[in-house]
Design a protein around this motif. Structure first.
Motif, short mmCIF file in Angstrom:
data_model
loop_
_atom_site.label_atom_id
_atom_site.label_comp_id
_atom_site.label_asym_id
_atom_site.label_seq_id
_atom_site.Cartn_x
_atom_site.Cartn_y
_atom_site.Cartn_z
N TYR A 93 50.54 2.38 16.95
CA TYR A 93 50.62 3.48 15.98
C TYR A 93 49.51 4.49 16.28
O TYR A 93 48.43 4.12 16.74
CB TYR A 93 50.41 2.98 14.55
CG TYR A 93 51.53 2.15 13.97
CD1 TYR A 93 52.55 2.74 13.24
CD2 TYR A 93 51.54 0.77 14.15
CE1 TYR A 93 53.57 1.97 12.70
CE2 TYR A 93 52.56 -0.01 13.62
CZ TYR A 93 53.57 0.60 12.89
OH TYR A 93 54.57 -0.17 12.37
N GLN A 95 46.71 7.05 14.62
CA GLN A 95 46.01 7.18 13.34
C GLN A 95 45.19 8.46 13.38
O GLN A 95 44.39 8.67 14.30
CB GLN A 95 45.09 5.98 13.10
CG GLN A 95 44.43 5.97 11.72
CD GLN A 95 43.44 4.82 11.58
OE1 GLN A 95 42.49 4.72 12.34
NE2 GLN A 95 43.67 3.96 10.61
N LYS A 99 44.71 8.03 8.44
CA LYS A 99 46.09 7.81 7.99
C LYS A 99 46.97 7.42 9.17
O LYS A 99 46.95 8.07 10.21
CB LYS A 99 46.63 9.08 7.32
CG LYS A 99 45.92 9.44 6.04
CD LYS A 99 46.54 10.68 5.40
CE LYS A 99 45.84 11.04 4.10
NZ LYS A 99 46.43 12.26 3.47
N GLY A 101 50.11 7.15 11.44
CA GLY A 101 51.27 7.98 11.71
C GLY A 101 52.51 7.13 11.99
O GLY A 101 52.50 5.91 11.83
N LYS A 102 53.56 7.79 12.43
CA LYS A 102 54.81 7.09 12.73
C LYS A 102 54.64 6.22 13.97
O LYS A 102 53.92 6.56 14.90
CB LYS A 102 55.95 8.09 12.93
CG LYS A 102 56.35 8.84 11.67
CD LYS A 102 57.52 9.77 11.95
CE LYS A 102 57.93 10.51 10.69
NZ LYS A 102 59.08 11.44 10.94
N LYS A 103 55.33 5.12 13.97
CA LYS A 103 55.29 4.15 15.05
C LYS A 103 55.51 4.81 16.41
O LYS A 103 56.42 5.62 16.59
CB LYS A 103 56.36 3.09 14.79
CG LYS A 103 56.62 2.12 15.92
CD LYS A 103 57.74 1.17 15.53
CE LYS A 103 58.17 0.28 16.68
NZ LYS A 103 59.25 -0.64 16.28
N LEU A 104 54.65 4.46 17.39
CA LEU A 104 54.83 4.94 18.75
C LEU A 104 55.82 4.08 19.52
O LEU A 104 56.65 4.58 20.27
CB LEU A 104 53.49 4.95 19.49
CG LEU A 104 52.41 5.91 18.99
CD1 LEU A 104 51.11 5.66 19.72
CD2 LEU A 104 52.85 7.35 19.16
N GLU A 130 51.09 8.97 24.75
CA GLU A 130 51.83 9.35 23.55
C GLU A 130 50.87 9.79 22.44
O GLU A 130 51.15 10.74 21.70
CB GLU A 130 52.69 8.19 23.07
CG GLU A 130 53.91 7.93 23.93
CD GLU A 130 54.97 9.01 23.76
OE1 GLU A 130 55.09 9.57 22.66
OE2 GLU A 130 55.67 9.30 24.74
N ARG A 134 50.84 13.34 20.42
CA ARG A 134 50.86 13.41 18.96
C ARG A 134 49.63 14.14 18.43
O ARG A 134 49.71 14.88 17.44
CB ARG A 134 50.90 12.00 18.36
CG ARG A 134 52.17 11.22 18.62
CD ARG A 134 53.27 11.56 17.64
NE ARG A 134 54.43 10.70 17.86
CZ ARG A 134 54.67 9.57 17.20
NH1 ARG A 134 53.84 9.18 16.25
NH2 ARG A 134 55.74 8.84 17.47
N GLN A 138 49.46 17.34 16.11
CA GLN A 138 48.74 17.30 14.85
C GLN A 138 47.76 18.46 14.74
O GLN A 138 47.59 19.06 13.67
CB GLN A 138 47.99 15.96 14.71
CG GLN A 138 47.33 15.72 13.36
CD GLN A 138 48.34 15.53 12.25
OE1 GLN A 138 49.42 14.98 12.48
NE2 GLN A 138 48.02 15.96 11.05
#
Length: 260
Positions: A93, A95, A99, A101-104, A130, A134, A138
């Motif tokens: 995942y 972070q 917080k 984030g969505k599953k990698l 990945e 992300r 972000q």
């Protein structure tokens, strides 16, 4: 396909990271090892699956999160690559700012034969790549959020709201276009607040809205005298305006332009 040869399962309360990872790769805090180490496929493979059983019943708390100490602190401010291990899976995942984030994807060891990695699975190096993608996304999102927070309600309604309506779900889960009549109504009925910035939106405004509409008058022609007169706004009109404004604030909150 790479295979995960370690099928060992241990109780969460019995797990000690130093039993599985060489000490020089584990970070310490207050002289104690913490669940943060430099990820490699070999080290991840050495970790057992985690369970937590109470009276023979497996609970949802039977998992442990590990953080990658390889993360470049200079480039990835407040970002982490997290490996979450449960009774049956090892999952990566991202972070950001604490917080998750969505599953990698699910971890798997790199195939020795150089074969393809199945969809939904990641090696450690691919997971880091990945995370970087992300993180860039972000950063762009955070820049837009900061930009929008400084906009006034008028600027937002006139120039940005219709765009957000195209791809941001409403409370009912559907994306619907902004109708011209709704846009005109928002600009007309909420004039006292149009010069306020998005970041200044307050919950107390609801009471102010009610007071504003109770005092508001509209012009109409008296059917008996034929003369113009001012009458109170109807409850139906007031409710329609509230619903439209609430829908807009709901989207703004979902996109983090406002926090109230």
């Amino acid at each position: 396909m790479g295979t995960n040869t370690n099928t060992n399962i241990v109780e969460k309360d019995d797990f000690e990271i130093a039993d599985y990872i060489a000490n020089q790769y584990i970070e310490k805090r207050n002289e104690k090892f913490i669940n943060r180490f430099m990820f490699t496929d070999t080290r991840i493979e050495a970790l057992p699956f985690i369970k937590c059983e109470v009276a023979g019943k497996v609970t949802k708390s039977g998992l442990i999160d590990f953080k990658d100490s390889h993360t470049d602190k200079e480039r990835f401010i407040k970002a982490n690559l997290v490996l979450r291990i449960s009774k049956t899976s090892r999952v990566f995942y991202p972070q950001f700012n604490g917080k998750m984030g969505k599953k990698l994807g699910n971890w798997m060891k790199r195939p020795k034969s150089g074969g393809n990695i199945p969809r939904g699975f990641l090696t450690t190096s691919v997971a880091r790549a990945e995370l970087e993608e992300r993180y860039k996304e972000q950063e762009l999102l955070d820049d837009r959020v900061s930009y929008m927070k400084r906009k006034t309600l008028k600027e937002y309604i006139e120039n940005h709201y219709s765009i957000d309506r195209e791809d941001t779900p409403m409370d009912n889960g559907k994306c619907t276009p902004l109708m011209p009549d709704t846009k005109r109504m928002l600009l007309r009925d909420f004039q006292p607040w149009l010069d306020c910035k998005m970041e200044d939106v307050k919950p107390e405004w609801a009471k102010d809205f009610k007071s504003h509409f109770e005092k508001k008058r509209k012009k109409e022609v008296d059917q008996n005298t034929g003369k113009e007169k001012y009458v109170p706004i109807s409850t139906g009109t007031m409710r329609k305006a509230f619903v439209a404004f609430k829908a807009m604030l709901g989207i703004c909150k979902r996109l983090r332009y406002i926090s109230k």
